[in-house]
Design a protein around this motif. Sequence first.
Motif, PDB file in Angstrom:
ATOM      1  N   SER A 162      14.601  -9.317  18.236  1.00  0.00           N
ATOM      2  CA  SER A 162      15.459  -9.241  19.419  1.00  0.00           C
ATOM      3  C   SER A 162      16.371 -10.456  19.426  1.00  0.00           C
ATOM      4  O   SER A 162      15.889 -11.596  19.437  1.00  0.00           O
ATOM      5  CB  SER A 162      14.611  -9.210  20.692  1.00  0.00           C
ATOM      6  N   LEU A 163      17.656 -10.225  19.393  1.00  0.00           N
ATOM      7  CA  LEU A 163      18.635 -11.305  19.426  1.00  0.00           C
ATOM      8  C   LEU A 163      18.992 -11.573  20.887  1.00  0.00           C
ATOM      9  O   LEU A 163      19.677 -10.781  21.529  1.00  0.00           O
ATOM     10  CB  LEU A 163      19.873 -10.930  18.617  1.00  0.00           C
ATOM     11  N   LEU A 164      18.501 -12.672  21.405  1.00  0.00           N
ATOM     12  CA  LEU A 164      18.704 -13.021  22.809  1.00  0.00           C
ATOM     13  C   LEU A 164      20.065 -13.686  22.988  1.00  0.00           C
ATOM     14  O   LEU A 164      20.319 -14.759  22.438  1.00  0.00           O
ATOM     15  CB  LEU A 164      17.586 -13.955  23.276  1.00  0.00           C
ATOM     16  N   VAL A 165      20.916 -13.024  23.747  1.00  0.00           N
ATOM     17  CA  VAL A 165      22.239 -13.576  24.072  1.00  0.00           C
ATOM     18  C   VAL A 165      22.153 -13.998  25.539  1.00  0.00           C
ATOM     19  O   VAL A 165      22.722 -13.374  26.424  1.00  0.00           O
ATOM     20  CB  VAL A 165      23.337 -12.526  23.836  1.00  0.00           C
ATOM     21  N   ASP A 166      21.383 -15.055  25.767  1.00  0.00           N
ATOM     22  CA  ASP A 166      20.990 -15.375  27.143  1.00  0.00           C
ATOM     23  C   ASP A 166      21.309 -16.801  27.570  1.00  0.00           C
ATOM     24  O   ASP A 166      20.850 -17.250  28.625  1.00  0.00           O
ATOM     25  CB  ASP A 166      19.499 -15.082  27.347  1.00  0.00           C
ATOM     26  N   GLY A 167      22.072 -17.520  26.757  1.00  0.00           N
ATOM     27  CA  GLY A 167      22.445 -18.873  27.141  1.00  0.00           C
ATOM     28  C   GLY A 167      21.280 -19.821  27.306  1.00  0.00           C
ATOM     29  O   GLY A 167      21.417 -20.894  27.901  1.00  0.00           O
ATOM     30  N   GLY A 168      20.110 -19.433  26.798  1.00  0.00           N
ATOM     31  CA  GLY A 168      18.931 -20.288  26.887  1.00  0.00           C
ATOM     32  C   GLY A 168      17.986 -19.949  28.028  1.00  0.00           C
ATOM     33  O   GLY A 168      16.984 -20.655  28.217  1.00  0.00           O
ATOM     34  N   TRP A 169      18.262 -18.884  28.795  1.00  0.00           N
ATOM     35  CA  TRP A 169      17.420 -18.522  29.948  1.00  0.00           C
ATOM     36  C   TRP A 169      15.950 -18.462  29.563  1.00  0.00           C
ATOM     37  O   TRP A 169      15.083 -19.039  30.233  1.00  0.00           O
ATOM     38  CB  TRP A 169      17.886 -17.194  30.529  1.00  0.00           C
TER      39      TRP A 169
END
Length: 246
Positions: free
Chosen positions: A236-243
């Motif tokens: 899973s590639l997390l595009v979450d800004g570090g959340w």
Amino acid sequence: MLPIWARGLAGQTALVTGTSRGLGEAIALALADAGAQVLAVARDPQGLAALAARHPAITPMAGDVTDDAFVDGLAALDIDVLVNNAGTNKPQPMAEVAVTTLDLMLNLNVRAAYLVAQAAARSMLRRGTRGAIINITSQMGHVGSPGRTVYCMTKHALEGLTKAMAVELAPAGIRVNSVAPTFIETPMTAPMLADPAFAKFVQEMIPLGRTGTPDDVAAAVVYLASPAAAMVTGTSLLVDGGWTAR
């Protein structure tokens, strides 16, 4: 010969669901820019026509992914890349969630996503294609959040599906991954982010200090669809800004 990271998606056919606006629109355009022929699926014919007018490599396909007959027909197409993007969210406290809301979200976010992925897998297996399937999930598929019990449940389910499909389809050369965005500025999230208190909460939860854009997510999809990700599956590639790093 171009290096692997620069080869793009020329000669590939990509099917993208939920493309009439927001994330799906950006993903369809990015894949087309990368060289793919894009089949753009959505229920809104006018939105699809407007999208197709923006790029000659985009072909509109009006249809509802919760319609079993429509989804069955997808298996007959020649699909090299699937982006399983259609989904919805209706944030509510758990004690107030109606059965109709629960059924709506399970039907679209889980059942329809499964059947669309199944149809794409059948297309790839039939043709011996070393394809790529990308499920659009959410950071909420990795954590929990108040008011989002149903949404979190459906996205955790899709993350599990991604891993199981990746293991099962790997011998056929089919890669399966997910992209898990944080809050992205789209028409679906606009009412939530219009609440100053909620917008402040979101900003404070993201170490990079901003909400995401559809292009942030589209770039991740293009990577996972491309030869540059040839050894990437089941992740899973997390595009979450570090959340989720907190």
